[in-house]
Write a protein that holds these residues in place. Structure first.
Motif, PDB file in Angstrom:
ATOM      1  N   THR A   1       0.841  -1.196   0.000  1.00  0.00           N
ATOM      2  CA  THR A   1       0.000   0.000   0.000  1.00  0.00           C
ATOM      3  C   THR A   1       0.876   1.246   0.000  1.00  0.00           C
ATOM      4  OG1 THR A   1      -1.756  -1.112   1.242  1.00  0.00           O
ATOM      5  CG2 THR A   1      -1.745   1.296   1.286  1.00  0.00           C
TER       6      THR A   1
ATOM      7  N   ASN B   1      -7.891   3.823  -3.145  1.00  0.00           N
ATOM      8  CA  ASN B   1      -7.958   3.680  -4.593  1.00  0.00           C
ATOM      9  C   ASN B   1      -7.219   2.407  -5.001  1.00  0.00           C
ATOM     10  OD1 ASN B   1      -7.849   6.863  -4.080  1.00  0.00           O
ATOM     11  ND2 ASN B   1      -9.046   6.465  -5.907  1.00  0.00           N
ATOM     12  N   ALA B   2      -7.952   1.504  -5.635  1.00  0.00           N
ATOM     13  CA  ALA B   2      -7.343   0.247  -6.078  1.00  0.00           C
ATOM     14  C   ALA B   2      -8.053  -0.204  -7.345  1.00  0.00           C
ATOM     15  CB  ALA B   2      -7.443  -0.822  -4.993  1.00  0.00           C
TER      16      ALA B   2
ATOM     17  N   ARG C   1      -7.135   2.874  -9.375  1.00  0.00           N
ATOM     18  CA  ARG C   1      -5.817   3.016  -8.751  1.00  0.00           C
ATOM     19  C   ARG C   1      -5.162   4.343  -9.078  1.00  0.00           C
ATOM     20  NH1 ARG C   1      -1.537   3.836  -6.497  1.00  0.00           N
ATOM     21  NH2 ARG C   1       0.075   2.287  -6.048  1.00  0.00           N
TER      22      ARG C   1
ATOM     23  N   THR D   1      -0.504  -2.106  -4.720  1.00  0.00           N
ATOM     24  CA  THR D   1      -1.799  -2.372  -5.376  1.00  0.00           C
ATOM     25  C   THR D   1      -2.874  -1.372  -4.976  1.00  0.00           C
ATOM     26  OG1 THR D   1      -2.452  -3.872  -3.582  1.00  0.00           O
ATOM     27  CG2 THR D   1      -1.298  -4.831  -5.479  1.00  0.00           C
ATOM     28  N   ALA D   2      -2.559  -0.507  -4.012  1.00  0.00           N
ATOM     29  CA  ALA D   2      -3.593   0.432  -3.558  1.00  0.00           C
ATOM     30  C   ALA D   2      -2.949   1.725  -3.071  1.00  0.00           C
ATOM     31  CB  ALA D   2      -4.427  -0.198  -2.443  1.00  0.00           C
ATOM     32  N   TYR D   3      -3.723   2.788  -3.175  1.00  0.00           N
ATOM     33  CA  TYR D   3      -3.338   4.098  -2.632  1.00  0.00           C
ATOM     34  C   TYR D   3      -4.355   4.446  -1.560  1.00  0.00           C
ATOM     35  CZ  TYR D   3      -3.008   9.246  -2.475  1.00  0.00           C
ATOM     36  OH  TYR D   3      -2.904  10.554  -2.068  1.00  0.00           O
TER      37      TYR D   3
END
Length: 771
Positions: free
Chosen positions: A108, A184-185, A189, A237-239
């Motif tokens: 992350t 976000n993903a 993303r 993979t995510a923000y």
């Protein structure tokens, strides 16, 4: 969850570093280490550096931000790396909010949510001291468009537990309520991509960085972050971003003396930026990330590059050094960007970049065309506003300079007054018919010298204004010229200024948050165009040298031309004429009351108020047989005073164009924190300081160049009783302050002998100009 806070620092930033240390002690979550990357020795054994969390200094090879951050990463021991600059701050709950997100997967990219502001550290601390709400954002933050539009509801767990099982809550809403963060993903993303490319406030898993040997670019002094962050994005993979801003990024408003890295005047800035983009794109293998970053880069090329490349003299721009080599570099970079991203920008911009992509050419005319179209587009968008300025830039500055034309402006066109008026009158009297005089006026202003020989009055920002601003050889102005003003070769600019400084000015001010955040930079650039700066005394010379950063050699040590009237041999006759013009009885003495305007005296934006604290009814009752009162207030509140109830005792002359004439007719001045007393002291008449809010004004007084307790030529009076007593015993007041008055006059008015206009004219104009 342990954090390693990484702060790169230079020796000049040590005071900021101590302030950040104090800020970090306020963190609710103290499970972190602080790694300061600094090559200057730092004694961490002193009491100032004793904290509940460990602090380590990290030295590094080289001088770049990239090298500093890389060195700190190598020795970090925390689970997560947190990047904080030395002049920024965290709200007390920042790390605690992030730690509450359980679990926070290692893949992350987390964000404390950056909030930019020009307010100083003192405002931030004061805001934190005034509230017990742990996630409260200081009320002062940033520009209006940057203020957050919503906040998390911050419901406690016990409240969430009261939601009935039948209550339907969308997953996104529940996520917001419970953890106060956004995620976000997947297909989302790369939303808010711009925020993900700012390293400050980012929180990244240390093991992820070390396992993949990710590092900042140590060779790029300005843009070391792109390569590192894009590679972090490729491996996450995510923000995840906190819902409320907790990272306060203090933007610099003194780019002259304390520039940030991005405010440095670097000729190859665009070369370094494109080089960083190119290195990042080469290393990106994920197609979605490659497209997102291509879009980001092309947007910035489209939005900002053309003004830097424009070479036409009609465009005021920062020219890129070595354009041919830059075109080759840009050509190589454009080979890497996605065709899809290139197809999404505007047609004209796509045409320019496609040409450069095919071959490293410099499409000068196309670039100038797009810059001009954008300027014209802004005029159309604002329904014609700015068209005269466009004419000034495009056409009027190409016309021949008029060697015998002088342009005058006083207080932004509000009146015919001050030193520009005195210079004008002197030239009209001693060099009649030798110049064309052009006065700038706002609409509706009366008293302008319209109809005087060889004199034209033009509307400020009108067509004729722009024409004469561009073509007059001489400009005589008592404030500042427009920031877009172009000083042409062969012209001369006289800055008369408008008073001896009492309050701190420009570079002596700690921070300027109420005006344009770039006020100091703008002022510096404007003042470099002044050929001469008029000064009233040696005190002003000394102040202007550091407050304006203006060279002493270009200051005229002349006194103020506007004050010549106060020492003129016919001043008594002139005073009689002014009294008659104003309808003031010749047998009455005059009290001039000229208070300053308080910054907190307003109802709303543009809606000002002013309440007279001087007891006028009592003045009239006790002194009305001998005196009248002339009011001179700030122009903001001129129309907000109603003096009709005081009959012929009060004359509201707040709109009177020339305050020097009001000095001349008055017998005593009552003021407070206004600098009018410097000029009035030339008359050697009594000055009283009615400072009813002296204690409240204490913080402002610290921003004064004088000590009001010691340096003033009259008494500080805090009540109406004090004022009346002083007025009843003026001879005694005059005697009590005779020595202080003499000392004050010698310090501030030694040059005021009635001949300042002559000295200024004979210095500013060459002999050939006066023939």
């Amino acid at each position: 969850m342990k954090f390693s806070i990484i702060t790169p620092c230079q020796s000049a930033e040590l005071p900021q570093l101590l302030a950040l240390r104090q800020n970090l002690t306020m963190q609710v979550n103290q499970d972190f280490e602080w790694l300061i990357a600094l090559n200057t020795p730092l004694d961490l054994t002193t009491p100032d550096w004793q904290t509940a969390f460990p602090v380590h200094q990290i030295t590094f090879t080289g001088q770049t931000l990239g090298a500093a951050r890389n060195a700190a990463i190598q020795v970090a021991t925390g689970d997560w790396l947190v990047f904080i600059d030395s002049d920024d701050y965290l709200t007390p709950n920042a790390l605690a909010e992030l730690a509450a997100i359980d679990p926070l997967p290692a893949d992350t990219l987390a964000d404390l949510y950056q909030f930019p502001t020009y307010e100083p550290h003192t405002s931030f601390v004061a805001s934190q001291d005034q509230t017990n709400v742990p996630d409260s954002l200081p009320k002062w933050g940033g520009a209006k468009r940057r203020q957050p539009k919503n906040h998390a509801l911050n419901l406690e767990t016990v409240v969430l537990g009261q939601l009935t099982p039948t209550t339907t809550v969308a997953p996104a809403a529940l996520n917001w309520l419970e953890h106060k963060f956004t995620r976000n993903a997947g297909v989302n993303r790369w939303e808010q991509f711009n925020r993900q490319l700012k390293i400050t406030g980012k929180v990244i898993n240390r093991q992820l960085v070390q396992d993949n040997q990710l590092s900042f670019d140590e060779t790029n002094a300005l843009y070391p972050d792109y390569t590192f962050l894009t590679q972090v994005m490729a491996r996450t993979t995510a923000y995840v971003r906190l819902a409320n801003p907790t990272y306060i990024r203090v933007k610099h408003n003194d780019p002259v003396n304390q520039p940030s890295v991005h405010q440095l005047d670097v000729p190859d800035r665009w070369q370094q930026r494109v080089a960083a983009w190119q290195n990042s794109l080469v290393a990106i293998t994920d197609p979605d990330l490659h497209l997102a970053f291509s879009r980001y880069c092309l947007y910035r090329l489209h939005r900002f590059l053309y003004m830097a490349l424009a070479t036409s003299e009609t465009v005021d721009s920062a020219t890129i050094v070595d354009i041919p080599n830059f075109m080759t570099q840009l050509h190589q970079f454009l080979q890497l960007v996605d065709d899809e991203a290139l197809g999404e920008i505007s047609m004209l911009s796509r045409h320019i970049l496609t040409r450069i992509r095919r071959q490293p050419v410099y499409p000068r005319h196309a670039i100038n065309r797009i810059v001009h179209l954008r300027q014209l587009g802004r005029v159309i968008k604002h329904r014609g506003r700015g068209i005269t300025r466009l004419a000034y830039t495009w056409w009027f500055t190409k016309l021949p300079i008029k060697s015998k034309t002088i342009l005058y402006e006083s207080f932004l066109g509000r009146n015919f007054s001050d030193s520009p008026k005195a210079v004008y009158n002197y030239l009209q009297a001693h060099y009649p018919g030798q110049f064309k005089h052009v006065w700038i006026s706002n609409p509706g202003v009366t008293g302008m010298p319209k109809g005087q020989p060889h004199t034209t009055v033009v509307k400020r920002f009108g067509w004729r204004y722009m024409y004469y601003l561009a073509t007059s050889k001489f400009q005589v102005i008592n404030m500042r010229q427009p920031k877009w003003f172009v000083k042409r070769p062969g012209t001369k600019f006289l800055a008369t200024w408008h008073g001896t400084p009492l309050k701190h000015l420009v570079f002596d001010m700690d921070n300027v948050a109420s005006a344009n955040p770039l006020y100091k930079q703008i002022f510096f650039q404007q003042s470099r165009q002044w050929d001469y700066l008029v000064t009233a005394n040696q005190f002003s010379v000394d102040v202007f040298e550091h407050a304006f950063m203006y060279p002493v050699a270009k200051m005229l040590k002349s006194g103020y031309p506007r004050n010549d009237i106060l020492s003129a041999p016919n001043r008594d006759d002139r005073a009689r004429q002014i009294k008659e013009k104003l309808g003031i009885p010749l047998d009455k003495k005059i009290i001039l009351y000229a208070p300053t305007w308080r910054d907190d005296d307003y109802y709303g934006v543009g809606d000002y108020k002013f309440t007279l604290k001087l007891d006028i009814n009592r003045l009239k009752r006790e002194l009305g047989d001998e005196y009248v009162l002339v009011l001179r207030t700030h122009y903001f509140i001129t129309e907000h005073l109603d003096t009709t109830g005081f009959g012929d005792f009060v004359y509201n002359e707040s709109s009177y164009d020339d305050i020097a004439e009001l000095y001349l007719i008055s017998d005593v001045l009552i003021t407070d924190y206004s600098s009018v007393f410097f000029d009035y002291a030339i008359l050697k008449r009594p000055i009283l300081y009615f400072v009813y809010d002296y204690e409240k004004y204490g913080s402002v007084l610290r921003g004064f160049y004088l000590d009001m307790e010691k340096d003033l030529p009259g008494p500080l009076l805090k009540t109406n009783d004090d004022v009346l007593n002083a007025l009843h015993h003026l001879p005694q007041v005059t005697q009590d302050y005779a020595a202080a008055y003499a000392k004050f006059s010698q310090r501030f008015n030694a040059w005021e002998d009635g001949h300042a206009s002559q000295r200024v004219v004979e210095t500013f104009f060459n002999e050939s100009d006066l023939k």
